[in-house]
Write a protein that holds these residues in place. Structure first.
Motif, PDB file in Angstrom:
ATOM      1  N   VAL A  63      -7.131  -6.620 -16.975  1.00 37.23           N
ATOM      2  CA  VAL A  63      -6.970  -5.763 -18.560  1.00 37.23           C
ATOM      3  C   VAL A  63      -7.351  -6.424 -19.640  1.00 37.23           C
ATOM      4  N   CYS A  64      -6.702  -7.391 -20.264  1.00 40.69           N
ATOM      5  CA  CYS A  64      -7.062  -7.888 -21.403  1.00 40.69           C
ATOM      6  C   CYS A  64      -8.007  -9.296 -21.286  1.00 40.69           C
ATOM      7  N   ASP A  65      -8.137  -9.650 -20.090  1.00 38.78           N
ATOM      8  CA  ASP A  65      -8.312 -11.131 -19.675  1.00 38.78           C
ATOM      9  C   ASP A  65      -8.296 -11.919 -20.317  1.00 38.78           C
ATOM     10  N   ARG A  66      -7.046 -12.266 -21.239  1.00 38.32           N
ATOM     11  CA  ARG A  66      -6.703 -13.556 -21.988  1.00 38.32           C
ATOM     12  C   ARG A  66      -5.412 -13.763 -21.836  1.00 38.32           C
ATOM     13  N   GLY A  67      -4.577 -13.328 -20.903  1.00 39.08           N
ATOM     14  CA  GLY A  67      -2.897 -13.696 -20.271  1.00 39.08           C
ATOM     15  C   GLY A  67      -2.502 -12.764 -21.218  1.00 39.08           C
ATOM     16  N   GLU A  68      -2.735 -12.309 -21.615  1.00 41.40           N
ATOM     17  CA  GLU A  68      -1.348 -11.135 -22.676  1.00 41.40           C
ATOM     18  C   GLU A  68      -0.521  -9.971 -22.456  1.00 41.40           C
ATOM     19  N   CYS A  69      -1.695  -9.506 -21.159  1.00 43.44           N
ATOM     20  CA  CYS A  69      -0.744  -7.851 -21.029  1.00 43.44           C
ATOM     21  C   CYS A  69      -0.182  -7.918 -19.711  1.00 43.44           C
ATOM     22  N   GLY A  70      -0.447  -9.355 -18.604  1.00 47.17           N
ATOM     23  CA  GLY A  70       0.548  -8.924 -17.350  1.00 47.17           C
ATOM     24  C   GLY A  70      -0.042  -8.407 -16.243  1.00 47.17           C
ATOM     25  N   ALA A  71      -0.731  -7.067 -16.960  1.00 46.61           N
ATOM     26  CA  ALA A  71      -1.459  -6.205 -15.404  1.00 46.61           C
ATOM     27  C   ALA A  71      -2.313  -7.613 -14.095  1.00 46.61           C
ATOM     28  N   ILE A 149      17.091  -8.094 -17.500  1.00 47.52           N
ATOM     29  CA  ILE A 149      15.825  -7.837 -16.956  1.00 47.52           C
ATOM     30  C   ILE A 149      15.091  -7.715 -18.587  1.00 47.52           C
ATOM     31  N   GLN A 150      14.688  -7.188 -19.459  1.00 49.09           N
ATOM     32  CA  GLN A 150      14.348  -6.669 -20.176  1.00 49.09           C
ATOM     33  C   GLN A 150      13.802  -7.681 -20.631  1.00 49.09           C
ATOM     34  N   GLU A 151      14.365  -8.865 -21.259  1.00 45.98           N
ATOM     35  CA  GLU A 151      13.371 -10.052 -21.990  1.00 45.98           C
ATOM     36  C   GLU A 151      12.966 -11.034 -20.614  1.00 45.98           C
ATOM     37  N   LYS A 152      13.349 -10.714 -19.089  1.00 42.72           N
ATOM     38  CA  LYS A 152      12.221 -11.647 -18.073  1.00 42.72           C
ATOM     39  C   LYS A 152      11.344 -10.864 -18.045  1.00 42.72           C
ATOM     40  N   MET A 153      10.760  -9.169 -18.233  1.00 42.80           N
ATOM     41  CA  MET A 153      10.350  -9.050 -18.056  1.00 42.80           C
ATOM     42  C   MET A 153       9.465  -8.774 -18.721  1.00 42.80           C
ATOM     43  N   SER A 154       9.131  -9.238 -20.366  1.00 46.54           N
ATOM     44  CA  SER A 154       8.702  -8.762 -21.686  1.00 46.54           C
ATOM     45  C   SER A 154       7.031  -9.673 -21.756  1.00 46.54           C
ATOM     46  N   GLY A 155       6.896 -10.625 -20.806  1.00 45.30           N
ATOM     47  CA  GLY A 155       5.042 -10.338 -20.895  1.00 45.30           C
ATOM     48  C   GLY A 155       4.570  -9.405 -19.964  1.00 45.30           C
ATOM     49  N   ASN A 156       4.732  -8.231 -19.836  1.00 47.01           N
ATOM     50  CA  ASN A 156       4.000  -7.192 -19.168  1.00 47.01           C
ATOM     51  C   ASN A 156       4.236  -5.639 -19.924  1.00 47.01           C
ATOM     52  N   LEU A 157       3.274  -5.729 -19.993  1.00 47.80           N
ATOM     53  CA  LEU A 157       3.117  -4.545 -20.931  1.00 47.80           C
ATOM     54  C   LEU A 157       2.664  -3.083 -20.292  1.00 47.80           C
ATOM     55  N   CYS A 158       3.483  -2.168 -20.930  1.00 42.58           N
ATOM     56  CA  CYS A 158       3.249  -0.876 -20.529  1.00 42.58           C
ATOM     57  C   CYS A 158       2.502   0.247 -21.533  1.00 42.58           C
ATOM     58  N   ARG A 159       1.316  -0.259 -21.381  1.00 41.45           N
ATOM     59  CA  ARG A 159       0.563   1.097 -22.922  1.00 41.45           C
ATOM     60  C   ARG A 159       1.173   2.523 -23.266  1.00 41.45           C
ATOM     61  N   CYS A 160       1.912   3.267 -22.133  1.00 37.73           N
ATOM     62  CA  CYS A 160       3.023   4.632 -21.351  1.00 37.73           C
ATOM     63  C   CYS A 160       3.748   4.463 -21.711  1.00 37.73           C
ATOM     64  N   GLY A 161       4.707   3.100 -22.140  1.00 39.55           N
ATOM     65  CA  GLY A 161       5.912   3.298 -22.450  1.00 39.55           C
ATOM     66  C   GLY A 161       7.087   3.954 -21.160  1.00 39.55           C
ATOM     67  N   ALA A 162       6.476   3.278 -19.873  1.00 43.58           N
ATOM     68  CA  ALA A 162       7.860   3.440 -18.955  1.00 43.58           C
ATOM     69  C   ALA A 162       8.861   2.266 -19.124  1.00 43.58           C
ATOM     70  N   TYR A 163       8.695   1.715 -19.633  1.00 43.90           N
ATOM     71  CA  TYR A 163       9.740   0.356 -20.215  1.00 43.90           C
ATOM     72  C   TYR A 163      10.896   1.060 -19.491  1.00 43.90           C
ATOM     73  N   PRO A 164      11.824   2.488 -19.887  1.00 42.95           N
ATOM     74  CA  PRO A 164      13.159   2.351 -18.941  1.00 42.95           C
ATOM     75  C   PRO A 164      13.001   3.170 -17.753  1.00 42.95           C
TER      76      PRO A 164
END
Length: 182
Positions: A63-71, A149-164
């Motif tokens: 995705v980002c190819d820069r280590g920013e999104c976690g995909a 969980i939220q804190e430890k998963m903060s390096g993985n982004l979801c553009r759709c907002g499925a976090y809950p």
């Protein structure tokens, strides 16, 4: 006289040799999902590109190819890393686990099942990184609360907002005493 092997290129201090195939490429072996793969790569190839372009393991997303999104998260010796930020040659002698390696004998990993049951994805592009990261998080240290969980998963982004739903899926696996680790 030119050296014909590269010694100790791994970050984990395992002394293994890689044969230089050409001035631009090296032959190396990577252990991915408990399978040993022999590859001929340029030393500058990232682990992500080796997985996708050389081995056809398309579950790890670019995705980002820069280590920013976690995909592109994979596990290396049970620890989460962004595969776009490490070179394949640095992973000689390690155990690499991708999303494809989580299922066993045709059965989905409990974390994969929970993500499906909780609809913890929308477009699905971040899902493999989220699942692998969740499994890695549990291997590193099991979280004690949804906030952790939220804190430890903060390096993985979801553009759709499925976090809950992602947090609910992870919490469900942890509360159900299912084997959340690999």
């Amino acid at each position: 006289m030119q050296e014909n092997s590269l010694n100790s290129l791994t970050s984990n201090s395992i002394n293994q040799e890689m044969e230089i195939a050409t001035p631009e490429e090296v032959n190396l072996s990577l252990n991915i999902n408990n399978i040993s793969y022999s590859l001929k790569l340029e030393p500058r190839v990232t682990l992500l590109d080796a997985l996708r372009e050389k081995l056809g393991l398309m579950g790890t997303k670019k995705v980002c190819d820069r280590g920013e999104c976690g995909a592109c998260t994979v596990l290396v010796n049970g620890r989460r890393i962004n595969s776009c930020m490490t070179l394949a040659v640095m992973q000689v002698g390690t155990e690499i686990t991708t999303i494809e390696g989580l299922s066993k004998d045709g059965e989905l990993h409990p974390m994969q099942t929970a993500f499906i049951n909780h609809d913890a994805f929308q477009c699905g592009y971040c899902t493999s990184g989220q699942i692998v990261s969740a499994v890695g998080m549990v291997l590193e240290e099991t979280p004690k609360s949804e906030a952790e969980i939220q804190e430890k998963m903060s390096g993985n982004l979801c553009r759709c907002g499925a976090y809950p739903n992602i947090v609910a899926a992870i919490w469900d696996v942890l509360e159900g005493n299912k084997d959340a680790a690999i």
